[in-house]
Design an enzyme around this catalytic site. Structure first.
Site, PDB file in Angstrom:
ATOM      1  CG  ASN A   1      -1.709   1.249   1.393  1.00  0.00           C
ATOM      2  OD1 ASN A   1      -1.793   2.061   0.463  1.00  0.00           O
ATOM      3  ND2 ASN A   1      -2.316   1.440   2.561  1.00  0.00           N
TER       4      ASN A   1
ATOM      5  CE  LYS B   1      -0.232   3.454   4.727  1.00  0.00           C
ATOM      6  NZ  LYS B   1      -0.272   3.647   6.158  1.00  0.00           N
TER       7      LYS B   1
ATOM      8  CG  HIS C   1      -6.045   2.281   4.915  1.00  0.00           C
ATOM      9  ND1 HIS C   1      -5.632   3.271   5.772  1.00  0.00           N
ATOM     10  CD2 HIS C   1      -5.038   1.376   4.858  1.00  0.00           C
ATOM     11  CE1 HIS C   1      -4.403   2.968   6.208  1.00  0.00           C
ATOM     12  NE2 HIS C   1      -4.028   1.825   5.664  1.00  0.00           N
TER      13      HIS C   1
ATOM     14  CD  GLU D   1      -3.184   5.887   6.414  1.00  0.00           C
ATOM     15  OE1 GLU D   1      -3.124   5.895   5.179  1.00  0.00           O
ATOM     16  OE2 GLU D   1      -2.301   5.364   7.130  1.00  0.00           O
TER      17      GLU D   1
ATOM     18  CD  GLU E   1      -3.877  -2.122   7.286  1.00  0.00           C
ATOM     19  OE1 GLU E   1      -2.770  -2.392   6.841  1.00  0.00           O
ATOM     20  OE2 GLU E   1      -4.481  -1.079   7.014  1.00  0.00           O
TER      21      GLU E   1
ATOM     22  N   GLY F   1       2.151   2.546  10.704  1.00  0.00           N
ATOM     23  CA  GLY F   1       3.158   3.584  10.531  1.00  0.00           C
ATOM     24  C   GLY F   1       3.856   3.987  11.821  1.00  0.00           C
TER      25      GLY F   1
ATOM     26  CB  SER G   1       4.647  -1.514  12.150  1.00  0.00           C
ATOM     27  OG  SER G   1       4.320  -0.149  12.286  1.00  0.00           O
TER      28      SER G   1
ATOM     29  N   GLY H   1       4.817   1.254   4.723  1.00  0.00           N
ATOM     30  CA  GLY H   1       6.176   1.783   4.605  1.00  0.00           C
ATOM     31  C   GLY H   1       7.155   0.825   3.934  1.00  0.00           C
TER      32      GLY H   1
HETATM   33  P1  PGA Z   1       2.501   0.426   7.625  1.00  0.00           P
HETATM   34  O1  PGA Z   1       1.070   0.674   6.936  1.00  0.00           O
HETATM   35  O2  PGA Z   1       3.022  -0.894   7.127  1.00  0.00           O
HETATM   36  O3  PGA Z   1       3.338   1.587   7.178  1.00  0.00           O
HETATM   37  O4  PGA Z   1       2.277   0.422   9.111  1.00  0.00           O
HETATM   38  C1  PGA Z   1       0.165  -0.382   6.730  1.00  0.00           C
HETATM   39  C2  PGA Z   1      -1.111   0.150   6.133  1.00  0.00           C
HETATM   40  O5  PGA Z   1      -1.560   1.231   6.526  1.00  0.00           O
HETATM   41  O6  PGA Z   1      -1.715  -0.489   5.246  1.00  0.00           O
END
Ligand code: PGA
Length: 258
Positions: free
Chosen positions: A10, A12, A104, A106, A175, A181, A219, A241
């Protein structure tokens, strides 16, 4: 039968034509060399779908199947019409998009997407032949209040309610918002416990619940992927990330291929 795991990146709101090309060239080279035994997807911003579609086309294995699948990060809950700024599932399908992330955290947090809206987005994706990656997860406050189970069950219940028996066609991603993140990952045991709850809820809705891939996200990285992916109900990862660094993403792919 053991099902293949799915590793979905992802990106983002990251990338540029130049950076994407460097990243995808390295990922494609790694995949072609190792022919990993897992499914791979990258969910990219809308303007880059065409660019990455080319990599999907070039990634075909001996049987002609792409080894790398194209994904979007959202899809409209509407079919077509006066919805300025929205992108429909049929438009994505015309670009051979295989997956679309919906719900998601976000988007739930910054765009106030409700459980019902997320369920409708999943429905639009399914109707167009796109697999929705439905995200569920609790916030830090909900986690600390001991509400993890009730939150993820409520979020999944809305998707089951709207999609009925088609629920066996989705990919689910757990998640925990506090792990996204932040570098703070759920332990494999914590994640497995929630995945088992989600699997049980799916079982009550469909006889094909074992077919549904339940990904962990938050993460996940090159160092912790193997232990998370070793859990019985963790069928892959949704990677933020670490999906922007080719060596890390390839290491996670390798961990999902054992
Ligand atoms: P992250 O994000 O691996 O950076 O924690 C995962 C996601 O939001 O899908």
């Amino acid at each position: 039968m053991k099902k293949n795991k799915l590793i979905a990146g992802n990106w983002k709101m990251n990338g540029s034509f130049g950076a994407n090309q460097r990243l995808m060239d390295e990922i494609l080279t790694g995949i072609e060399a190792r022919k990993p035994a897992c499914e791979i997807a990258v969910c990219v911003p809308f303007p880059y779908l065409v660019q990455v579609q080319d990599y999907q086309d070039r990634s075909r294995d001996d049987s002609g199947e792409p080894m790398l699948h194209l994904g979007a990060q959202d899809v409209s809950a509407h079919k077509a019409g006066a919805y300025t700024g929205e992108v429909s599932a049929s438009m994505l399908r015309e670009l051979n998009v295989a997956y679309a992330i919906v719900g998601h955290s976000e988007r739930r947090q910054y765009h106030f997407e409700s459980d019902a809206l997320v369920a409708e987005k999943a429905q639009q994706a399914l109707a167009a032949g796109i697999t929705p990656i439905v995200c569920v997860g609790e916030t830090l406050a909900e986690h600390e209040a001991g509400q993890t189970e009730s939150v993820v069950k409520r979020q999944l219940a809305a998707v089951i309610h709207t999609n009925g028996h088609c629920i066996s066609e989705i990919v689910l991603a757990y998640e925990p918002v506090w792990a996204i993140g932040t570098g703070q990952t759920a332990t494999p045991e914590q994640a497995q416990a929630v995945h088992a709850v989600l699997r049980a809820q799916l079982k009550a809705a469909t006889e094909h619940a074992d077919r549904v891939k339940i990904l962990y996200g938050g993460s996940m990285n090159a160092a912790n992927a193997a232990s998370l992916l070793g859990q019985p109900d963790i069928d892959g990862g949704l990677i933020g990330g670490a999906s922007l660094k080719a060596p890390d993403f390839l290491t996670i792919i390798a961990a999902a291929s054992v």
